[in-house]
Design a protein around this motif. Structure first.
Motif, PDB file in Angstrom:
ATOM      1  N   VAL A   1       0.762  -1.417   0.061  1.00 22.89           N
ATOM      2  CA  VAL A   1       0.155   0.074  -0.115  1.00 22.89           C
ATOM      3  C   VAL A   1       1.008   1.298   0.176  1.00 22.89           C
ATOM      4  CG1 VAL A   1      -1.632   0.948   1.376  1.00 22.89           C
ATOM      5  CG2 VAL A   1      -1.874  -1.200   1.021  1.00 22.89           C
ATOM      6  N   VAL A   2       0.583   2.363  -0.878  1.00 22.83           N
ATOM      7  CA  VAL A   2       1.091   3.441  -0.925  1.00 22.83           C
ATOM      8  C   VAL A   2       0.393   4.506  -0.514  1.00 22.83           C
ATOM      9  CG1 VAL A   2       2.424   5.156  -2.517  1.00 22.83           C
ATOM     10  CG2 VAL A   2       2.403   2.746  -3.007  1.00 22.83           C
ATOM     11  N   HIS A   3       0.564   4.972   0.766  1.00 27.23           N
ATOM     12  CA  HIS A   3      -0.221   6.078   1.279  1.00 27.23           C
ATOM     13  C   HIS A   3      -0.085   7.276   0.466  1.00 27.23           C
ATOM     14  CE1 HIS A   3      -0.257   3.574   4.907  1.00 27.23           C
ATOM     15  NE2 HIS A   3      -1.741   3.664   4.806  1.00 27.23           N
TER      16      HIS A   3
ATOM     17  N   THR B   1       1.816  -5.303  -7.201  1.00 23.90           N
ATOM     18  CA  THR B   1       0.999  -4.430  -7.253  1.00 23.90           C
ATOM     19  C   THR B   1       1.131  -3.165  -6.213  1.00 23.90           C
ATOM     20  OG1 THR B   1      -0.636  -5.619  -8.149  1.00 23.90           O
ATOM     21  CG2 THR B   1      -1.575  -3.616  -7.407  1.00 23.90           C
ATOM     22  N   LEU B   2       1.172  -2.122  -6.625  1.00 25.72           N
ATOM     23  CA  LEU B   2       1.291  -0.930  -5.443  1.00 25.72           C
ATOM     24  C   LEU B   2      -0.238  -0.270  -5.769  1.00 25.72           C
ATOM     25  CD1 LEU B   2       4.165   1.150  -7.177  1.00 25.72           C
ATOM     26  CD2 LEU B   2       4.407  -0.548  -5.356  1.00 25.72           C
ATOM     27  N   ASP B   3      -0.662  -0.291  -4.559  1.00 28.42           N
ATOM     28  CA  ASP B   3      -2.153  -0.004  -4.221  1.00 28.42           C
ATOM     29  C   ASP B   3      -2.013   1.185  -3.554  1.00 28.42           C
ATOM     30  OD1 ASP B   3      -3.245  -2.531  -5.175  1.00 28.42           O
ATOM     31  OD2 ASP B   3      -2.974  -3.440  -3.155  1.00 28.42           O
ATOM     32  N   PHE B   4      -2.336   2.244  -4.611  1.00 28.03           N
ATOM     33  CA  PHE B   4      -2.421   3.593  -3.861  1.00 28.03           C
ATOM     34  C   PHE B   4      -3.776   3.819  -3.110  1.00 28.03           C
ATOM     35  CE2 PHE B   4       0.902   3.814  -7.121  1.00 28.03           C
ATOM     36  CZ  PHE B   4       1.514   4.762  -6.483  1.00 28.03           C
ATOM     37  N   TYR B   5      -3.648   4.471  -1.869  1.00 25.87           N
ATOM     38  CA  TYR B   5      -4.567   4.372  -0.788  1.00 25.87           C
ATOM     39  C   TYR B   5      -4.639   5.723  -0.179  1.00 25.87           C
ATOM     40  CZ  TYR B   5      -7.164   4.011   3.907  1.00 25.87           C
ATOM     41  OH  TYR B   5      -8.025   3.859   4.635  1.00 25.87           O
ATOM     42  N   GLN B   6      -5.774   6.510  -0.350  1.00 26.87           N
ATOM     43  CA  GLN B   6      -6.151   7.938   0.006  1.00 26.87           C
ATOM     44  C   GLN B   6      -6.083   7.767   1.608  1.00 26.87           C
ATOM     45  OE1 GLN B   6      -7.888  10.370  -2.408  1.00 26.87           O
ATOM     46  NE2 GLN B   6      -8.306  12.042  -1.320  1.00 26.87           N
ATOM     47  N   ALA B   7      -4.985   8.494   2.034  1.00 23.87           N
ATOM     48  CA  ALA B   7      -4.951   8.126   3.676  1.00 23.87           C
ATOM     49  C   ALA B   7      -5.826   9.337   4.282  1.00 23.87           C
ATOM     50  CB  ALA B   7      -3.725   8.527   4.164  1.00 23.87           C
ATOM     51  N   PRO B   8      -6.396   9.109   5.466  1.00 24.50           N
ATOM     52  CA  PRO B   8      -7.045  10.195   6.177  1.00 24.50           C
ATOM     53  C   PRO B   8      -6.165  11.438   6.215  1.00 24.50           C
ATOM     54  CG  PRO B   8      -7.093   8.059   7.461  1.00 24.50           C
ATOM     55  CD  PRO B   8      -6.084   7.982   6.262  1.00 24.50           C
ATOM     56  N   GLU B   9      -6.818  12.542   6.720  1.00 20.85           N
ATOM     57  CA  GLU B   9      -6.084  13.760   6.730  1.00 20.85           C
ATOM     58  C   GLU B   9      -4.844  13.711   7.580  1.00 20.85           C
ATOM     59  OE1 GLU B   9      -8.075  17.842   7.288  1.00 20.85           O
ATOM     60  OE2 GLU B   9      -9.760  16.669   6.341  1.00 20.85           O
ATOM     61  N   GLY B  10      -3.926  14.464   7.275  1.00 21.79           N
ATOM     62  CA  GLY B  10      -2.748  14.285   8.651  1.00 21.79           C
ATOM     63  C   GLY B  10      -1.381  13.969   7.355  1.00 21.79           C
ATOM     64  N   PRO B  11      -0.319  14.216   7.981  1.00 20.43           N
ATOM     65  CA  PRO B  11       0.857  14.098   6.964  1.00 20.43           C
ATOM     66  C   PRO B  11       1.178  12.656   6.721  1.00 20.43           C
ATOM     67  CG  PRO B  11       1.510  14.157   9.459  1.00 20.43           C
ATOM     68  CD  PRO B  11      -0.229  14.668   9.373  1.00 20.43           C
ATOM     69  N   ILE B  12       1.644  12.474   5.266  1.00 22.03           N
ATOM     70  CA  ILE B  12       1.903  11.274   4.802  1.00 22.03           C
ATOM     71  C   ILE B  12       3.394  10.840   5.039  1.00 22.03           C
ATOM     72  CG2 ILE B  12       2.297   9.824   2.749  1.00 22.03           C
ATOM     73  CD1 ILE B  12      -0.603  10.572   3.232  1.00 22.03           C
ATOM     74  N   GLN B  13       3.678   9.921   5.643  1.00 19.76           N
ATOM     75  CA  GLN B  13       5.168   9.297   6.192  1.00 19.76           C
ATOM     76  C   GLN B  13       5.504   8.719   4.928  1.00 19.76           C
ATOM     77  OE1 GLN B  13       6.904   9.305   8.963  1.00 19.76           O
ATOM     78  NE2 GLN B  13       8.519   8.900   7.720  1.00 19.76           N
TER      79      GLN B  13
ATOM     80  N   ALA C   1      -8.082  -0.342 -12.547  1.00 19.30           N
ATOM     81  CA  ALA C   1      -9.496   0.107 -12.052  1.00 19.30           C
ATOM     82  C   ALA C   1      -9.359  -0.118 -10.467  1.00 19.30           C
ATOM     83  CB  ALA C   1     -10.390  -1.093 -12.704  1.00 19.30           C
ATOM     84  N   PRO C   2     -10.168   0.949  -9.924  1.00 19.46           N
ATOM     85  CA  PRO C   2     -10.045   0.895  -8.227  1.00 19.46           C
ATOM     86  C   PRO C   2     -10.522  -0.510  -7.840  1.00 19.46           C
ATOM     87  CG  PRO C   2     -11.414   2.928  -9.376  1.00 19.46           C
ATOM     88  CD  PRO C   2     -11.156   1.876 -10.465  1.00 19.46           C
ATOM     89  N   PHE C   3     -10.094  -0.821  -6.938  1.00 21.01           N
ATOM     90  CA  PHE C   3     -10.109  -2.213  -6.080  1.00 21.01           C
ATOM     91  C   PHE C   3     -10.545  -1.835  -4.835  1.00 21.01           C
ATOM     92  CE2 PHE C   3      -8.621  -6.007  -3.816  1.00 21.01           C
ATOM     93  CZ  PHE C   3      -9.562  -6.757  -4.199  1.00 21.01           C
ATOM     94  N   GLY C   4     -11.723  -1.622  -4.384  1.00 21.15           N
ATOM     95  CA  GLY C   4     -12.022  -0.940  -2.890  1.00 21.15           C
ATOM     96  C   GLY C   4     -11.570   0.212  -2.602  1.00 21.15           C
ATOM     97  N   PRO C   5     -10.842   0.521  -1.712  1.00 22.37           N
ATOM     98  CA  PRO C   5     -10.271   1.747  -1.455  1.00 22.37           C
ATOM     99  C   PRO C   5      -9.119   1.948  -2.109  1.00 22.37           C
ATOM    100  CG  PRO C   5      -9.846   0.454   0.467  1.00 22.37           C
ATOM    101  CD  PRO C   5     -10.442  -0.498  -0.465  1.00 22.37           C
ATOM    102  N   PHE C   6      -8.521   1.333  -2.824  1.00 24.56           N
ATOM    103  CA  PHE C   6      -7.463   1.181  -3.517  1.00 24.56           C
ATOM    104  C   PHE C   6      -7.180   1.355  -5.099  1.00 24.56           C
ATOM    105  CE2 PHE C   6      -7.016  -1.935  -0.116  1.00 24.56           C
ATOM    106  CZ  PHE C   6      -6.396  -1.274   0.683  1.00 24.56           C
ATOM    107  N   LEU C   7      -6.255   2.213  -5.520  1.00 20.97           N
ATOM    108  CA  LEU C   7      -6.043   2.426  -6.968  1.00 20.97           C
ATOM    109  C   LEU C   7      -4.565   1.641  -7.449  1.00 20.97           C
ATOM    110  CD1 LEU C   7      -7.392   3.743  -9.405  1.00 20.97           C
ATOM    111  CD2 LEU C   7      -6.202   5.748  -8.814  1.00 20.97           C
ATOM    112  N   PRO C   8      -4.743   0.485  -8.217  1.00 22.97           N
ATOM    113  CA  PRO C   8      -3.527  -0.351  -8.311  1.00 22.97           C
ATOM    114  C   PRO C   8      -2.686   0.343  -9.430  1.00 22.97           C
ATOM    115  CG  PRO C   8      -5.486  -1.309  -9.336  1.00 22.97           C
ATOM    116  CD  PRO C   8      -5.792  -0.096  -8.531  1.00 22.97           C
ATOM    117  N   VAL C   9      -1.449   0.169  -9.305  1.00 24.22           N
ATOM    118  CA  VAL C   9      -0.514   0.181 -10.377  1.00 24.22           C
ATOM    119  C   VAL C   9       0.136  -1.209 -10.538  1.00 24.22           C
ATOM    120  CG1 VAL C   9       1.530   1.292 -11.541  1.00 24.22           C
ATOM    121  CG2 VAL C   9      -0.293   2.637 -10.362  1.00 24.22           C
TER     122      VAL C   9
END
Length: 130
Positions: free
Chosen positions: A12-14, A50-62, A35-43
């Motif tokens: 997962v890539v936040h 697979t890198l699953d891009f995930y939109q993290a909740p508000e706040g800084p990304i580590q 195509a989106p897979f649940g909350p993830f957007l895969p590459v």
């Protein structure tokens, strides 16, 4: 004793904007966003990871580090896409040598940040292990 067959399947890539981050990296690497897979957007990468891009909740990304082994014949096109996007690339992971490429292990490599500050690396030769 045989070693177990263990492979990385996905990670997962936040991100603060999963679509923008997935499109950015896919564009630089010459890949497509799935195509989106649940909350993830895969590459999907060529080795089945697979890198699953995930939109993290508000706040800084580590920030994390992601390294990609790429074909030597594709490397220049990736550098060209970074330049066209106005993204500075570096020869080193600490980003002290801008617009330079390294020659580690007889290959070529470069580092760049994605929109959320993840330190991305492209390299044409894998790092040697003792």
């Amino acid at each position: 004793m045989t070693s177990p067959q263990v492979q990385l399947n996905h990670t997962v890539v936040h991100s603060s904007d999963r679509s923008a981050s997935a499109r950015f990296l896919a564009g630089i690497l010459g890949l497509t966003v799935g195509a989106p897979f649940g909350p993830f957007l895969p590459v999907d990468l060529a080795n089945g990871v697979t890198l699953d891009f995930y939109q993290a909740p508000e706040g800084p990304i580590q920030g994390q580090h992601y390294a990609f082994l790429v074909a030597d014949e594709d490397f220049d096109a990736m550098i060209d896409r970074l330049e066209a996007a106005g993204v500075t690339y570096y020869a080193d992971p600490n980003h002290t040598q801008p617009h330079e490429v390294n020659g580690l292990f007889g290959g070529r490599g470069a580092y760049f940040d994605d929109p959320d500050g993840h330190n991305m690396e492209i390299m044409t030769v894998p790092y040697a292990r003792p």
